[in-house]
Design an enzyme around this catalytic site. Structure first.
Site, short mmCIF file in Angstrom:
data_model
loop_
_atom_site.label_atom_id
_atom_site.label_comp_id
_atom_site.label_asym_id
_atom_site.label_seq_id
_atom_site.Cartn_x
_atom_site.Cartn_y
_atom_site.Cartn_z
N GLU A 33 0.70 -1.20 0.12
CA GLU A 33 0.04 0.10 -0.05
C GLU A 33 0.84 1.33 0.08
OE1 GLU A 33 -1.80 0.95 3.86
OE2 GLU A 33 -3.89 1.32 2.72
N HIS A 35 2.57 4.45 1.04
CA HIS A 35 2.80 5.12 2.33
C HIS A 35 3.41 6.60 1.98
CE1 HIS A 35 1.55 1.54 4.26
NE2 HIS A 35 1.55 2.31 5.60
N ASP A 44 3.50 -1.54 6.10
CA ASP A 44 2.71 -2.46 6.98
C ASP A 44 3.01 -3.76 7.51
OD1 ASP A 44 1.05 -0.06 7.22
OD2 ASP A 44 -0.60 -0.93 6.26
N HIS A 119 -1.74 -3.56 9.49
CA HIS A 119 -2.88 -2.71 8.46
C HIS A 119 -4.17 -2.48 9.03
CE1 HIS A 119 -4.29 -1.38 4.32
NE2 HIS A 119 -5.11 -2.63 4.17
N GLU A 121 -7.29 -1.71 7.84
CA GLU A 121 -8.18 -2.20 7.27
C GLU A 121 -8.45 -3.91 7.29
OE1 GLU A 121 -6.20 -0.20 6.25
OE2 GLU A 121 -7.19 1.19 4.77
N HIS A 174 -1.51 7.21 9.13
CA HIS A 174 -0.97 6.72 7.99
C HIS A 174 0.10 7.37 7.18
CE1 HIS A 174 -1.01 4.00 4.50
NE2 HIS A 174 -1.12 5.17 3.49
N GLU A 179 4.36 5.75 11.95
CA GLU A 179 4.97 4.78 10.78
C GLU A 179 6.34 5.43 10.57
OE1 GLU A 179 1.58 2.09 8.96
OE2 GLU A 179 1.64 4.10 8.36
ZN ZN Z 1 0.60 1.99 7.15
MN MN Z 2 -2.22 0.16 5.95
#
Ligand code: ZN
Ligand code: MN
Length: 256
Positions: A33, A35, A44, A119, A121, A174, A179
């Site tokens: 994904e 970032h 992630d 992650h 989701e 995010h 992170e």
């Molecule tokens: Zn992430």
């Molecule tokens: Mn994620």
């Protein structure tokens, strides 16, 4: 103690570890994904795997290879599916992977499986995979599963230190300070600190639209600023998370 990485063991050594030591097996789950421009697509999974390894070192556990594709990125917590590079799976695919993992680790004789989610989701589909996997095994199975989001092990005191101006919440974090700091601690060579965007916190309405409104999301893909991220904060967070995850594993599998 030898390696924490299951993939580095032969089947014979793995079987001996499982039968002799009854180690907890940690299964990281991530996503591929976007970032932002400064962090890699695999962030992630890389972070879930890193905290799993630090934790495994404290509880003589093993870390299984990461499930590296996650459920579809959502605008309010991952930027959405419209970014090039974001590569997601249908819910049924993720559920099936987790269901299969539960059944396979039980077959090996593992009795403590820890699913370490990185992650946002993924959460409900991991729950469904665990539920179906345990249903397949039936009531006699000795395998217990712990599921966790690693960021839930960050305490309010530490978050107050990391965010002196106030914590924006995990959904908007995010590719932002948490992170980015943790990546600066665990994988500094993968962070492009020179490309840090400075988008303010994204401002979403209290509803979702489908097809998603890509103009709700900053073009960088970052949902709140990563300014203020540094490796020292990453170390503080990583140490707290792994220490508290290890405590959870020591106590959480004890049946009443
Ligand atoms: Zn992430
Ligand atoms: Mn994620």
């Amino acid at each position: 103690m030898s390696t924490v990485w299951m993939s580095e063991l032969s089947w014979v050594d793995y079987r001996e570890r499982i039968q002799r030591d009854r180690p907890p097996v940690l299964l990281p789950v991530g996503a591929l994904e976007q970032h932002g421009p400064h962090l890699p697509l695999g962030t992630d999974g890389l972070l879930a795997s890193a905290v799993a390894a630090d934790t495994a070192g404290q509880v003589a556990g093993l870390v299984a290879p990461t499930l590296s594709y996650g459920y579809k990125s959502q605008p309010k917590c991952g930027g959405g599916q419209h970014f090039c590079g974001t590569t997601s799976v249908d819910a049924a695919t993720l559920i099936g992977q987790v269901r299969d993992a539960v059944r396979e680790f039980a077959r090996h004789g593992v009795d403590k499986l820890v699913i370490v989610n990185g992650h946002y989701e993924n959460q409900w589909f991991l729950i469904e995979g665990i539920d179906l996997g345990l249903r397949d095994l039936g009531p006699q199975a000795t395998l217990q599963v712990m599921r966790l989001e690693y960021w839930d092990f960050m305490t309010p005191d530490t978050l107050a230190d990391v965010f002196p101006d106030g914590f924006p919440g995990f959904a908007l974090e995010h590719a932002a300070v948490l992170e980015t700091s943790m990546m600066l601690h665990h994988h500094p060579s993968l962070v492009r600190i020179d490309l840090l965007p400075d988008d303010g916190p994204a401002d979403f309405p209290p509803y979702d639209m489908y097809p998603t409104r890509t103009d709700w999301v900053p073009p960088s893909g970052v949902l709140s600023s990563a300014r203020g991220a540094d490796a020292a904060k990453g170390r503080l967070l990583a140490d707290e998370v792994s220490r508290r995850m290890a405590e959870a594993i020591r106590t959480g599998f004890q049946r009443p």
